[in-house]
Design a protein around this motif. Structure first.
Motif, PDB file in Angstrom:
ATOM      1  N   CYS A 298      -9.128   5.701   8.083  1.00  0.00           N
ATOM      2  CA  CYS A 298      -7.887   6.437   7.819  1.00  0.00           C
ATOM      3  C   CYS A 298      -6.681   5.504   7.847  1.00  0.00           C
ATOM      4  O   CYS A 298      -5.752   5.652   7.039  1.00  0.00           O
ATOM      5  CB  CYS A 298      -7.709   7.584   8.801  1.00  0.00           C
ATOM      6  SG  CYS A 298      -7.318   7.097  10.493  1.00  0.00           S
ATOM      7  N   HIS A 299      -6.688   4.528   8.746  1.00  0.00           N
ATOM      8  CA  HIS A 299      -5.567   3.589   8.800  1.00  0.00           C
ATOM      9  C   HIS A 299      -5.448   2.800   7.497  1.00  0.00           C
ATOM     10  O   HIS A 299      -4.354   2.637   6.954  1.00  0.00           O
ATOM     11  CB  HIS A 299      -5.754   2.617   9.971  1.00  0.00           C
ATOM     12  CG  HIS A 299      -5.355   3.163  11.305  1.00  0.00           C
ATOM     13  ND1 HIS A 299      -6.242   3.821  12.128  1.00  0.00           N
ATOM     14  CD2 HIS A 299      -4.165   3.160  11.953  1.00  0.00           C
ATOM     15  CE1 HIS A 299      -5.615   4.179  13.236  1.00  0.00           C
ATOM     16  NE2 HIS A 299      -4.351   3.802  13.156  1.00  0.00           N
ATOM     17  N   GLU A 300      -6.576   2.321   7.015  1.00  0.00           N
ATOM     18  CA  GLU A 300      -6.541   1.527   5.791  1.00  0.00           C
ATOM     19  C   GLU A 300      -6.121   2.352   4.584  1.00  0.00           C
ATOM     20  O   GLU A 300      -5.351   1.894   3.739  1.00  0.00           O
ATOM     21  CB  GLU A 300      -7.900   0.878   5.564  1.00  0.00           C
ATOM     22  CG  GLU A 300      -8.221  -0.195   6.602  1.00  0.00           C
ATOM     23  CD  GLU A 300      -9.580  -0.825   6.400  1.00  0.00           C
ATOM     24  OE1 GLU A 300     -10.422  -0.216   5.708  1.00  0.00           O
ATOM     25  OE2 GLU A 300      -9.807  -1.924   6.952  1.00  0.00           O
TER      26      GLU A 300
ATOM     27  N   GLU B  11      -7.595  10.099   2.435  1.00  0.00           N
ATOM     28  CA  GLU B  11      -7.510   9.990   0.977  1.00  0.00           C
ATOM     29  C   GLU B  11      -6.963  11.277   0.365  1.00  0.00           C
ATOM     30  O   GLU B  11      -6.224  11.239  -0.631  1.00  0.00           O
ATOM     31  CB  GLU B  11      -8.891   9.672   0.394  1.00  0.00           C
ATOM     32  CG  GLU B  11      -9.416   8.281   0.730  1.00  0.00           C
ATOM     33  CD  GLU B  11      -8.643   7.166   0.048  1.00  0.00           C
ATOM     34  OE1 GLU B  11      -7.795   7.458  -0.823  1.00  0.00           O
ATOM     35  OE2 GLU B  11      -8.896   5.995   0.389  1.00  0.00           O
ATOM     36  N   TRP B  12      -7.309  12.419   0.956  1.00  0.00           N
ATOM     37  CA  TRP B  12      -6.780  13.713   0.489  1.00  0.00           C
ATOM     38  C   TRP B  12      -5.265  13.725   0.628  1.00  0.00           C
ATOM     39  O   TRP B  12      -4.542  14.136  -0.291  1.00  0.00           O
ATOM     40  CB  TRP B  12      -7.411  14.829   1.311  1.00  0.00           C
ATOM     41  CG  TRP B  12      -7.165  16.219   0.836  1.00  0.00           C
ATOM     42  CD1 TRP B  12      -7.989  16.995   0.062  1.00  0.00           C
ATOM     43  CD2 TRP B  12      -6.015  17.046   1.119  1.00  0.00           C
ATOM     44  NE1 TRP B  12      -7.436  18.235  -0.149  1.00  0.00           N
ATOM     45  CE2 TRP B  12      -6.213  18.298   0.486  1.00  0.00           C
ATOM     46  CE3 TRP B  12      -4.845  16.845   1.836  1.00  0.00           C
ATOM     47  CZ2 TRP B  12      -5.287  19.330   0.555  1.00  0.00           C
ATOM     48  CZ3 TRP B  12      -3.907  17.865   1.906  1.00  0.00           C
ATOM     49  CH2 TRP B  12      -4.136  19.097   1.277  1.00  0.00           C
ATOM     50  N   LEU B  13      -4.760  13.265   1.773  1.00  0.00           N
ATOM     51  CA  LEU B  13      -3.313  13.222   2.006  1.00  0.00           C
ATOM     52  C   LEU B  13      -2.638  12.196   1.100  1.00  0.00           C
ATOM     53  O   LEU B  13      -1.546  12.434   0.576  1.00  0.00           O
ATOM     54  CB  LEU B  13      -3.039  12.884   3.464  1.00  0.00           C
ATOM     55  CG  LEU B  13      -3.422  13.952   4.493  1.00  0.00           C
ATOM     56  CD1 LEU B  13      -3.297  13.395   5.904  1.00  0.00           C
ATOM     57  CD2 LEU B  13      -2.556  15.200   4.341  1.00  0.00           C
TER      58      LEU B  13
ATOM     59  N   LEU C 209       5.082   4.445  15.979  1.00  0.00           N
ATOM     60  CA  LEU C 209       4.773   4.405  14.552  1.00  0.00           C
ATOM     61  C   LEU C 209       3.995   3.152  14.207  1.00  0.00           C
ATOM     62  O   LEU C 209       4.270   2.064  14.723  1.00  0.00           O
ATOM     63  CB  LEU C 209       6.057   4.438  13.723  1.00  0.00           C
ATOM     64  CG  LEU C 209       6.619   5.833  13.447  1.00  0.00           C
ATOM     65  CD1 LEU C 209       8.098   5.879  13.656  1.00  0.00           C
ATOM     66  CD2 LEU C 209       6.276   6.238  12.019  1.00  0.00           C
ATOM     67  N   ASP C 210       3.018   3.321  13.322  1.00  0.00           N
ATOM     68  CA  ASP C 210       2.275   2.188  12.767  1.00  0.00           C
ATOM     69  C   ASP C 210       2.861   1.813  11.413  1.00  0.00           C
ATOM     70  O   ASP C 210       3.124   2.683  10.573  1.00  0.00           O
ATOM     71  CB  ASP C 210       0.803   2.553  12.537  1.00  0.00           C
ATOM     72  CG  ASP C 210       0.037   2.759  13.828  1.00  0.00           C
ATOM     73  OD1 ASP C 210       0.575   2.456  14.910  1.00  0.00           O
ATOM     74  OD2 ASP C 210      -1.111   3.227  13.741  1.00  0.00           O
ATOM     75  N   ALA C 211       3.033   0.520  11.190  1.00  0.00           N
ATOM     76  CA  ALA C 211       3.456  -0.004   9.889  1.00  0.00           C
ATOM     77  C   ALA C 211       2.241  -0.636   9.202  1.00  0.00           C
ATOM     78  O   ALA C 211       1.234  -0.929   9.852  1.00  0.00           O
ATOM     79  CB  ALA C 211       4.551  -1.048  10.087  1.00  0.00           C
ATOM     80  N   PRO C 212       2.299  -0.874   7.893  1.00  0.00           N
ATOM     81  CA  PRO C 212       1.166  -1.468   7.176  1.00  0.00           C
ATOM     82  C   PRO C 212       0.644  -2.767   7.786  1.00  0.00           C
ATOM     83  O   PRO C 212      -0.560  -3.043   7.748  1.00  0.00           O
ATOM     84  CB  PRO C 212       1.727  -1.689   5.771  1.00  0.00           C
ATOM     85  CG  PRO C 212       2.706  -0.563   5.607  1.00  0.00           C
ATOM     86  CD  PRO C 212       3.364  -0.442   6.961  1.00  0.00           C
ATOM     87  N   PHE C 213       1.523  -3.580   8.386  1.00  0.00           N
ATOM     88  CA  PHE C 213       1.121  -4.848   8.990  1.00  0.00           C
ATOM     89  C   PHE C 213       0.094  -4.652  10.108  1.00  0.00           C
ATOM     90  O   PHE C 213      -0.629  -5.591  10.467  1.00  0.00           O
ATOM     91  CB  PHE C 213       2.365  -5.567   9.523  1.00  0.00           C
ATOM     92  CG  PHE C 213       2.107  -6.938  10.097  1.00  0.00           C
ATOM     93  CD1 PHE C 213       1.578  -7.951   9.307  1.00  0.00           C
ATOM     94  CD2 PHE C 213       2.408  -7.216  11.422  1.00  0.00           C
ATOM     95  CE1 PHE C 213       1.344  -9.211   9.839  1.00  0.00           C
ATOM     96  CE2 PHE C 213       2.177  -8.475  11.960  1.00  0.00           C
ATOM     97  CZ  PHE C 213       1.649  -9.476  11.167  1.00  0.00           C
ATOM     98  N   HIS C 214       0.002  -3.448  10.635  1.00  0.00           N
ATOM     99  CA  HIS C 214      -0.952  -3.140  11.703  1.00  0.00           C
ATOM    100  C   HIS C 214      -2.392  -3.435  11.258  1.00  0.00           C
ATOM    101  O   HIS C 214      -3.209  -3.912  12.047  1.00  0.00           O
ATOM    102  CB  HIS C 214      -0.798  -1.669  12.090  1.00  0.00           C
ATOM    103  CG  HIS C 214      -1.593  -1.234  13.290  1.00  0.00           C
ATOM    104  ND1 HIS C 214      -1.841  -2.053  14.360  1.00  0.00           N
ATOM    105  CD2 HIS C 214      -2.188  -0.048  13.586  1.00  0.00           C
ATOM    106  CE1 HIS C 214      -2.548  -1.400  15.270  1.00  0.00           C
ATOM    107  NE2 HIS C 214      -2.787  -0.184  14.821  1.00  0.00           N
TER     108      HIS C 214
END
Length: 220
Positions: free
Chosen positions: A170-172, A142-144, A55-60
């Motif tokens: 997409c990550h951002e 952005e759609w999601l 899993l990626d967290a925002p800090f990534h």
């Protein structure tokens, strides 16, 4: 309490020198104790935290974002919609709104979305798996995000692409909205045909990390 009838392991195995992000040091596994010498077994592993199913967290992508240990553990589970892109999406192709619109009435606020591209079956050191995987575009993210989902998973090395300009958007978009990202899952055909499941994907509690290995499990 919901009674589940079947569980599916969606996790890719981690092992010595398993496939991973091309620029990371390879995973190394060794025995620190063996039954033959010590009458018990104990292993040591060196790996990047974004290796295998993780899993990626925002800090990534955001230095002031939450780390994996700071995310609410209750968010790592919920009802998931499987977006079937097998035979539709191709190598190096971006997943955009046109791929998501057919699922618009199934994806709601709080949903988890899982992309099934079939790339899990290609796991190897072949260029198609390590560089040319399909990915989620910024537009798709952005759609999601507008739908208010809480998590999204994909069966490729990364939610974003390998090539310049395809990885960050997409990550951002997702991580800035507090949406966690689950990468390198493996969705079996039997589950894909059902189209939905209850997902549980709990990462290791690694303090201050941008991501963490997870055991992803689907229940139906």
């Amino acid at each position: 309490m919901t009674q589940f009838k079947k569980f599916y392991d969606l996790s890719q195995p981690v092992y010595d020198h398993c496939p991973g992000w091309p620029t990371y040091e390879p995973t190394v596994v060794r025995y620190e104790a063996t039954y033959e010498k010590n009458r018990f077994n104990a292993e040591q592993i060196r790996l990047n935290s974004h290796t295998g199913t993780h899993l990626d967290a925002p800090f990534h992508f955001f230095p002031d974002g939450k780390t994996i240990d700071q995310l609410d553990v209750s968010h790592f589970q919920g009802n998931a919609v499987i977006v079937d892109l097998r035979g539709i999406i191709q190598a190096k192709q971006g997943i955009d709104a046109s791929h998501l619109e057919p699922y618009a009435d199934k994806i709601h606020e709080g949903s988890i979305v899982l992309f099934d591209t079939g790339w899990n079956e290609k796991r190897s050191f072949d260029k198609e798996y390590t560089n040319d995987w399909p990915y989620l575009t910024g537009e798709g993210a952005e759609w999601l995000k507008a739908k208010g989902i809480k998590g999204v998973g994909i069966d490729t090395l990364s939610m974003g692409g390998w090539y310049e300009g395809t990885g960050r958007p997409c990550h951002e978009a997702l991580l800035s909205g507090g949406i966690w990202i689950l990468e390198e899952i493996s969705i079996p055909d039997e589950l894909a045909k059902l189209g939905s499941c209850y997902l549980m994907a709990f990462p290791i509690k690694l303090k201050g990390f941008s991501g963490g290995p997870a055991r992803a499990v689907a229940a139906v």
